[in-house]
Design a protein around this motif. Structure first.
Motif, mmCIF file in Angstrom:
data_model
loop_
_atom_site.group_PDB
_atom_site.id
_atom_site.type_symbol
_atom_site.label_atom_id
_atom_site.label_comp_id
_atom_site.label_asym_id
_atom_site.label_seq_id
_atom_site.Cartn_x
_atom_site.Cartn_y
_atom_site.Cartn_z
ATOM 1 N N ASP A 221 24.328 20.112 90.459
ATOM 2 C CA ASP A 221 23.669 20.463 89.331
ATOM 3 C C ASP A 221 24.198 21.416 88.554
ATOM 4 N N LEU A 222 24.978 22.198 89.294
ATOM 5 C CA LEU A 222 25.633 23.524 88.603
ATOM 6 C C LEU A 222 26.763 22.725 87.703
ATOM 7 N N HIS A 223 27.376 21.856 88.187
ATOM 8 C CA HIS A 223 28.312 21.064 87.415
ATOM 9 C C HIS A 223 28.015 20.488 86.020
ATOM 10 N N ASP A 224 26.605 19.809 86.473
ATOM 11 C CA ASP A 224 26.142 19.165 85.274
ATOM 12 C C ASP A 224 25.710 20.101 84.306
ATOM 13 N N VAL A 225 25.203 21.383 84.597
ATOM 14 C CA VAL A 225 24.699 22.379 83.641
ATOM 15 C C VAL A 225 25.930 23.109 83.030
ATOM 16 N N MET A 226 27.088 23.413 83.846
ATOM 17 C CA MET A 226 28.043 24.279 83.343
ATOM 18 C C MET A 226 29.123 23.376 82.740
ATOM 19 N N GLY A 227 29.557 22.310 83.391
ATOM 20 C CA GLY A 227 30.704 21.488 82.676
ATOM 21 C C GLY A 227 30.871 21.195 81.551
ATOM 22 N N ARG A 228 29.752 20.750 80.626
ATOM 23 C CA ARG A 228 29.749 20.554 79.257
ATOM 24 C C ARG A 228 29.956 21.769 78.731
ATOM 25 N N MET A 261 26.523 29.678 72.991
ATOM 26 C CA MET A 261 26.512 28.769 74.039
ATOM 27 C C MET A 261 26.609 29.529 75.448
ATOM 28 N N ALA A 262 27.354 30.700 75.581
ATOM 29 C CA ALA A 262 27.173 31.466 76.629
ATOM 30 C C ALA A 262 25.940 31.676 77.484
ATOM 31 N N ARG A 263 25.054 32.367 76.293
ATOM 32 C CA ARG A 263 23.691 32.733 76.584
ATOM 33 C C ARG A 263 22.890 31.418 76.955
ATOM 34 N N GLU A 264 23.217 30.432 76.521
ATOM 35 C CA GLU A 264 22.310 29.087 76.759
ATOM 36 C C GLU A 264 22.738 28.533 78.257
ATOM 37 N N SER A 265 24.029 28.971 78.631
ATOM 38 C CA SER A 265 24.383 28.407 79.893
ATOM 39 C C SER A 265 23.899 29.451 80.695
ATOM 40 N N GLN A 266 23.827 30.777 80.654
ATOM 41 C CA GLN A 266 23.184 31.530 81.572
ATOM 42 C C GLN A 266 21.786 31.349 81.954
ATOM 43 N N ARG A 267 21.021 30.806 80.746
ATOM 44 C CA ARG A 267 19.653 30.496 80.592
ATOM 45 C C ARG A 267 19.337 29.266 81.618
ATOM 46 N N GLU A 268 20.433 28.423 81.596
ATOM 47 C CA GLU A 268 20.305 27.085 82.190
ATOM 48 C C GLU A 268 20.417 27.072 83.666
ATOM 49 N N ARG A 270 20.044 30.101 85.604
ATOM 50 C CA ARG A 270 19.013 30.706 86.108
ATOM 51 C C ARG A 270 17.830 29.809 86.260
ATOM 52 N N GLU A 271 17.471 28.737 85.437
ATOM 53 C CA GLU A 271 16.534 27.667 85.803
ATOM 54 C C GLU A 271 16.820 26.860 87.046
ATOM 55 N N VAL A 272 18.152 26.499 87.145
ATOM 56 C CA VAL A 272 18.423 25.902 88.170
ATOM 57 C C VAL A 272 18.405 26.706 89.637
ATOM 58 N N VAL A 273 18.919 27.762 89.686
ATOM 59 C CA VAL A 273 18.419 28.929 90.650
ATOM 60 C C VAL A 273 17.048 29.215 90.834
ATOM 61 N N ARG A 274 16.322 29.224 89.970
ATOM 62 C CA ARG A 274 14.984 29.676 90.157
ATOM 63 C C ARG A 274 14.220 28.279 90.733
ATOM 64 N N GLY A 275 14.592 26.859 90.365
ATOM 65 C CA GLY A 275 14.188 25.858 91.131
ATOM 66 C C GLY A 275 14.420 25.960 92.502
ATOM 67 N N TYR A 276 15.638 26.319 93.030
ATOM 68 C CA TYR A 276 15.855 26.371 94.436
ATOM 69 C C TYR A 276 14.955 27.674 94.870
ATOM 70 N N ARG A 277 14.883 28.500 94.399
ATOM 71 C CA ARG A 277 14.194 29.771 94.988
ATOM 72 C C ARG A 277 12.724 29.518 95.241
ATOM 73 N N GLU A 278 11.950 28.882 94.422
ATOM 74 C CA GLU A 278 10.541 28.706 94.381
ATOM 75 C C GLU A 278 10.077 27.723 95.235
ATOM 76 N N ALA A 279 9.063 27.731 96.006
ATOM 77 C CA ALA A 279 8.515 26.943 96.971
ATOM 78 C C ALA A 279 7.012 26.841 96.763
ATOM 79 N N ASP A 280 6.886 25.454 96.965
ATOM 80 C CA ASP A 280 5.352 25.266 96.650
ATOM 81 C C ASP A 280 4.495 25.296 98.028
ATOM 82 N N LEU A 281 3.512 25.974 97.905
ATOM 83 C CA LEU A 281 2.669 26.592 99.147
ATOM 84 C C LEU A 281 2.092 25.534 99.707
#
Length: 442
Positions: A221-228, A261-268, A270-281
Motif C-alpha cells: 500500500d505504501l509503495h502504491d501511494v508513494m511510488g508514483r 506533490m509532497a504535501r499530497e503524498s504526506q496526506r495519502e 496519513r490516510e493509509v496509516v489511519r486506516g490501519y490504526r482505526e478499529a471497528d468496534l
C-alpha cells in the motif's frame, strides 16, 4: 501467581498435556503396587510376601523412572535411556519368574489363592514392564515385537516351572492382551503429546505468517501511494534544477508543483496509516467472541455498537482487541464476558474473565504487548483513551475474576448554526464622501 493452582495456571497447554501424561505413567506404578503388591500380605505367608513385595516395589519405581526418562527422550531433552531400558527388562523377567514360585514346589504345595495371586503378579509385572518399554521406541513395528516377545517369553517360562500346557497358553494370551493394551496406551499418549506440541508450533507459525503478510500488504500500500508521487517529484525537481541553471522563471512553478506533490503524498500516507490504526468496534466484538470460542473459552457479549461516534468505536475496538489478547496469552480463562453500555453520556466497556494472570496488567512488564500505532499494551490504550478524556482500569476483583473497564465520554452533538449577528447601524458622521472617478486623469 501464588496459590495451590498457580503452578498449573502458569503452564502452557502443551506443558499441561505433558505433565498430565507424565503423571499418568507415574500413577501406573501406584496401580501396580496396590493391585499386585499389597495383596501378597493377605494371601501369601509372611516370609514369602516380605521377599516378593520389595521386588514388586522396585519394579514399579523402576517403571516410573524409566517412563519419565523415556518421555524426556521423546521430547528431545535427553538421550535414549538404554541402560534403564535394559535394567527394566531384566528386572521384569526376574520378578515374573519369582512370582511363579507362588504356584508351589515339590517341598511346599501352594494353595489355590497363592496360585491365582502368582499368576496375577506374573501377568501384571510383564504387562506394566512391556508398556513402559514401549516408550523407549518410536517405531510401531518394534512395539509390536516387544509385545510378541513378552508373550512368547511368558509362555516359554511357564513350562519349565511345571505350569500345565493349557494354563500356560491362557497365561500367554492374558499377557498378550494386557501388555498390548498398555503398549497401545503408551503409544497413543506419546502420539497425542507430539500432536499437541506440533499444533502449538503450527499456531505460532501461523501467527508469524499473518504478521508477515500484514507487513507485506502495508508495504504494498505504501509503495502504491508513494511510488508514483516520488517519481513525479524526482522528475519535476530535476526539471526545476535545469530551468534554474538557465535562468528561466518556470523553475518556480515546477518547485511549487513539487511542494504540492509532497504535501499530497504526506496526506495519502496519513490516510493509509489511519486506516490501519482505526478499529471497528462491532467487528472487534464479533472477532473476539469467535477467537475465544475457538480457544475453548465461553464468551458472552452484551450490548451493541451502532450509533457511537467513529473515534469512540475505534478506541474501544482497540480495547477489545488488547483485552482478548491478554485473556489468551496471560491467563487460563474458561469464561469471558464483554459488556457495552451507554449511560449518562458515557460509554462503558467491561471485559471480565475468570483466568487471573500471573501479574496485574498495567503494572510494569505485565501484559504489555506491542500494539500497532498506540504504544505498547495497556499503556497504548491509556494514551488512546486519554485523547478522548477517557479512563482505563484493569485488575483482579473478588472471586478470582479479572476485570478491565474502559470509559469514554460521548462527544457533544453539533448544534444548529447560531444566527449571524445584526450589522451595527452606520454612523452618519463616519460615512465616507465618494470621490469622483474622473477627478484624476492619467
Amino acid at each position: 501467581m501464588s496459590g495451590p493452582g498457580g503452578w498449573w495456571r502458569g503452564k502452557s497447554t502443551p506443558a499441561k498435556v505433558e505433565t498430565y501424561t507424565r503423571w499418568s505413567f507415574h500413577f501406573f506404578a501406584l496401580i501396580e503396587l496396590t493391585s499386585i503388591g499389597l495383596p501378597l500380605f493377605a494371601n501369601v505367608p509372611s516370609t514369602l510376601s516380605w521377599w516378593l513385595f520389595p521386588l514388586v516395589c522396585g519394579h514399579a519405581v523402576l517403571c516410573a523412572v524409566t517412563a519419565s526418562r523415556a518421555l524426556d527422550w521423546v521430547r528431545g531433552t535427553r538421550d535414549r535411556p538404554r541402560r534403564l531400558l535394559t535394567a527394566l527388562a531384566a528386572t521384569t523377567a526376574l520378578v515374573a519368574v519369582a512370582a511363579l514360585t507362588l504356584s508351589g514346589t515339590d517341598w511346599r504345595p501352594a494353595t489355590d489363592a497363592e496360585v491365582r495371586l502368582g499368576a496375577s503378579v506374573f501377568v501384571g509385572v510383564i504387562a506394566f514392564g512391556t508398556g513402559t518399554l514401549a516408550l523407549g521406541t518410536r517405531d510401531r513395528r518394534r512395539m509390536t515385537h516387544v509385545v510378541l516377545g513378552a508373550t512368547v517369553g511368558a509362555g516359554a517360562a511357564s513350562f519349565p516351572l511345571g505350569v500345565p500346557g493349557p494354563a500356560a497358553l491362557v497365561t500367554a494370551g492374558t499377557v498378550l492382551l494386557t501388555a498390548g493394551f498398555l503398549t497401545f496406551t503408551a503409544a497413543f499418549s506419546v502420539w497425542l503429546l507430539d500432536a499437541v506440541y506440533e499444533l502449538d508450533a503450527a499456531r505460532e507459525t501461523r501467527a508469524r505468517l499473518a504478521v508477515a503478510e500484514e507487513r507485506l500488504r502495508f508495504g504494498r500500500d505504501l509503495h502504491d501511494v508513494m511510488g508514483r508521487n516520488l517519481a513525479v517529484i524526482a522528475l519535476k525537481s530535476e526539471l526545476a534544477v535545469q530551468l534554474a541553471r538557465r535562468g528561466r522563471p518556470e523553475a518556480v512553478d515546477q518547485m511549487t508543483e513539487v511542494q504540492r506533490m509532497a504535501r499530497e503524498s504526506q496526506r495519502e500516507v496519513r490516510e493509509v496509516v489511519r486506516g490501519y490504526r482505526e478499529a471497528d468496534l462491532a467487528v472487534e466484538l464479533a472477532g473476539a467472541q469467535g477467537v475465544l470460542k475457538a480457544a475453548g473459552i465461553a464468551c458472552e457479549v452484551t450490548g451493541s455498537a451502532p450509533g457511537l461516534p467513529a473515534q469512540v468505536q475505534s478506541a474501544l475496538g482497540w480495547v477489545v482487541r488488547e483485552a482478548t489478547t491478554n485473556v489468551l496469552r496471560h491467563g487460563d480463562a474458561r469464561w469471558c464476558g464483554v459488556s457495552l453500555r451507554v449511560t449518562d453520556g458515557r460509554v462503558t466497556l467491561t471485559v471480565e474473565n475468570d483466568g487471573v494472570p500471573d501479574a496485574v496488567p498495567g503494572a510494569p512488564g505485565a501484559g504489555e504487548g506491542t500494539g500497532p500505532g498506540g504504544g505498547s499494551g495497556l499503556a497504548g490504550l491509556r494514551e488512546r483513551l486519554t485523547g478522548l478524556d477517557g479512563t482505563l482500569r484493569a485488575g483482579p476483583v473478588e472471586g478470582g475474576t479479572f476485570r478491565l473497564t474502559a470509559e469514554v465520554p460521548m462527544p457533544d452533538p453539533p448544534g444548529p448554526n447560531p444566527p449571524a449577528p445584526d450589522p451595527p447601524a452606520p454612523d452618519p458622521s463616519a460615512v465616507p464622501v465618494p470621490r469622483r472617478v474622473n477627478e484624476v486623469r492619467s
